[in-house]
Design a protein around this motif. Structure first.
Motif, PDB file in Angstrom:
ATOM      1  N   PRO A 139       0.776  -1.245   0.000  1.00  0.00           N
ATOM      2  CA  PRO A 139       0.000   0.000   0.000  1.00  0.00           C
ATOM      3  C   PRO A 139       0.809   1.298   0.000  1.00  0.00           C
ATOM      4  O   PRO A 139       0.291   2.330  -0.368  1.00  0.00           O
ATOM      5  N   ASP A 140       2.101   1.235   0.369  1.00  0.00           N
ATOM      6  CA  ASP A 140       2.866   2.482   0.357  1.00  0.00           C
ATOM      7  C   ASP A 140       3.627   2.708  -0.941  1.00  0.00           C
ATOM      8  O   ASP A 140       4.106   3.802  -1.190  1.00  0.00           O
ATOM      9  N   ASP A 141       3.759   1.716  -1.789  1.00  0.00           N
ATOM     10  CA  ASP A 141       4.340   1.913  -3.120  1.00  0.00           C
ATOM     11  C   ASP A 141       4.202   0.651  -3.958  1.00  0.00           C
ATOM     12  O   ASP A 141       4.175  -0.457  -3.445  1.00  0.00           O
TER      13      ASP A 141
ATOM     14  N   HIS B 112       3.823  10.704  -5.079  1.00  0.00           N
ATOM     15  CA  HIS B 112       3.823  11.190  -6.469  1.00  0.00           C
ATOM     16  C   HIS B 112       2.491  11.856  -6.784  1.00  0.00           C
ATOM     17  O   HIS B 112       2.439  12.886  -7.453  1.00  0.00           O
ATOM     18  N   ILE B 113       1.415  11.231  -6.323  1.00  0.00           N
ATOM     19  CA  ILE B 113       0.074  11.731  -6.613  1.00  0.00           C
ATOM     20  C   ILE B 113      -0.217  12.989  -5.794  1.00  0.00           C
ATOM     21  O   ILE B 113      -0.659  14.004  -6.331  1.00  0.00           O
ATOM     22  N   VAL B 114       0.078  12.938  -4.499  1.00  0.00           N
ATOM     23  CA  VAL B 114      -0.189  14.079  -3.617  1.00  0.00           C
ATOM     24  C   VAL B 114       0.555  15.324  -4.096  1.00  0.00           C
ATOM     25  O   VAL B 114       0.007  16.424  -4.112  1.00  0.00           O
ATOM     26  N   ARG B 115       1.782  15.152  -4.538  1.00  0.00           N
ATOM     27  CA  ARG B 115       2.607  16.288  -4.948  1.00  0.00           C
ATOM     28  C   ARG B 115       2.538  16.564  -6.452  1.00  0.00           C
ATOM     29  O   ARG B 115       3.213  17.467  -6.945  1.00  0.00           O
TER      30      ARG B 115
ATOM     31  N   PRO C  63      -7.431   7.250  -7.055  1.00  0.00           N
ATOM     32  CA  PRO C  63      -6.586   6.910  -5.912  1.00  0.00           C
ATOM     33  C   PRO C  63      -7.098   7.530  -4.615  1.00  0.00           C
ATOM     34  O   PRO C  63      -7.555   8.671  -4.593  1.00  0.00           O
ATOM     35  N   GLU C  64      -7.046   6.742  -3.558  1.00  0.00           N
ATOM     36  CA  GLU C  64      -7.375   7.208  -2.213  1.00  0.00           C
ATOM     37  C   GLU C  64      -6.114   7.060  -1.374  1.00  0.00           C
ATOM     38  O   GLU C  64      -5.503   5.990  -1.348  1.00  0.00           O
ATOM     39  N   ILE C  65      -5.742   8.152  -0.714  1.00  0.00           N
ATOM     40  CA  ILE C  65      -4.477   8.189   0.008  1.00  0.00           C
ATOM     41  C   ILE C  65      -4.709   8.710   1.416  1.00  0.00           C
ATOM     42  O   ILE C  65      -5.450   9.671   1.615  1.00  0.00           O
ATOM     43  N   ALA C  66      -4.065   8.062   2.382  1.00  0.00           N
ATOM     44  CA  ALA C  66      -4.122   8.508   3.777  1.00  0.00           C
ATOM     45  C   ALA C  66      -2.696   8.764   4.256  1.00  0.00           C
ATOM     46  O   ALA C  66      -1.732   8.324   3.636  1.00  0.00           O
ATOM     47  N   GLY C  67      -2.578   9.452   5.380  1.00  0.00           N
ATOM     48  CA  GLY C  67      -1.263   9.747   5.925  1.00  0.00           C
ATOM     49  C   GLY C  67      -0.752  11.070   5.395  1.00  0.00           C
ATOM     50  O   GLY C  67      -1.360  11.688   4.521  1.00  0.00           O
ATOM     51  N   ALA C  68       0.373  11.501   5.927  1.00  0.00           N
ATOM     52  CA  ALA C  68       0.959  12.776   5.524  1.00  0.00           C
ATOM     53  C   ALA C  68       2.467  12.732   5.673  1.00  0.00           C
ATOM     54  O   ALA C  68       3.007  11.918   6.430  1.00  0.00           O
TER      55      ALA C  68
ATOM     56  N   HIS D  90       0.058   6.457   2.268  1.00  0.00           N
ATOM     57  CA  HIS D  90      -0.155   5.097   1.762  1.00  0.00           C
ATOM     58  C   HIS D  90      -1.515   5.054   1.068  1.00  0.00           C
ATOM     59  O   HIS D  90      -2.397   5.856   1.358  1.00  0.00           O
ATOM     60  N   PHE D  91      -1.636   4.137   0.134  1.00  0.00           N
ATOM     61  CA  PHE D  91      -2.891   3.979  -0.588  1.00  0.00           C
ATOM     62  C   PHE D  91      -3.918   3.288   0.310  1.00  0.00           C
ATOM     63  O   PHE D  91      -3.591   2.329   1.005  1.00  0.00           O
ATOM     64  N   THR D  92      -5.141   3.777   0.288  1.00  0.00           N
ATOM     65  CA  THR D  92      -6.240   3.130   1.000  1.00  0.00           C
ATOM     66  C   THR D  92      -7.306   2.642   0.019  1.00  0.00           C
ATOM     67  O   THR D  92      -8.229   1.943   0.408  1.00  0.00           O
ATOM     68  N   GLY D  93      -7.181   3.013  -1.235  1.00  0.00           N
ATOM     69  CA  GLY D  93      -8.136   2.579  -2.246  1.00  0.00           C
ATOM     70  C   GLY D  93      -7.717   3.070  -3.616  1.00  0.00           C
ATOM     71  O   GLY D  93      -6.717   3.765  -3.778  1.00  0.00           O
ATOM     72  N   GLY D  94      -8.505   2.697  -4.606  1.00  0.00           N
ATOM     73  CA  GLY D  94      -8.202   3.061  -5.985  1.00  0.00           C
ATOM     74  C   GLY D  94      -7.859   1.831  -6.793  1.00  0.00           C
ATOM     75  O   GLY D  94      -7.902   0.700  -6.302  1.00  0.00           O
TER      76      GLY D  94
END
Length: 118
Positions: A23-25, A60-63, A88-93, A98-102
């Motif tokens: 989930p993190d990469d 990559h997606i967040v930024r 994509p669904e992402i949690a954390g900062a 990490h990915f939570t869905g998508g």
């Protein structure tokens, strides 16, 4: 995209596509039993340092580092790989994303003959 994966699929008699990660990469690679001279082991690897377009990482997606849809030429072969990251669904900062869905969709297709390989 919220579970670990390791999937291998033959592209041809010499090429294999592999998608693996957690989930993190995730990473997408294309390998060959007959690697062309001058090509890396992962035939879609492009950069010597830093993130690469074959990597699928939440940051990559967040930024906005790479687009969620990208085509990458396979070194030494008339083939391209398209990576699509859908909803994509992402949690954390801050380095804990990490990915939570998508959905991660990887497609392989023949390259147009008019294009030049790298």
């Amino acid at each position: 995209m919220n579970t670990a994966a390791d999937v291998r699929k033959p592209i041809s008699s010499t090429l294999t596509l592999r998608v693996f990660g957690a989930p993190d990469d995730f990473e997408v690679e294309v390998t060959s039993i007959k690697k062309p001279s001058g090509c890396p082991n992962n035939l879609i690897w492009e950069t010597a340092h830093g993130p690469d377009r074959h990597d699928v990482m939440p940051w990559h997606i967040v930024r906005g580092f790479y687009p969620n849809s990208r085509c990458i030429e396979v070194c030494g072969y008339p083939v391209e790989v398209r990576i699509d990251i859908l909803s994509p669904e992402i949690a954390g900062a801050a380095e804990d994303e990490h990915f939570t869905g998508g959905e991660l969709r990887v497609t392989v297709f023949a390259r147009q003959k008019s294009r030049v390989t790298r």
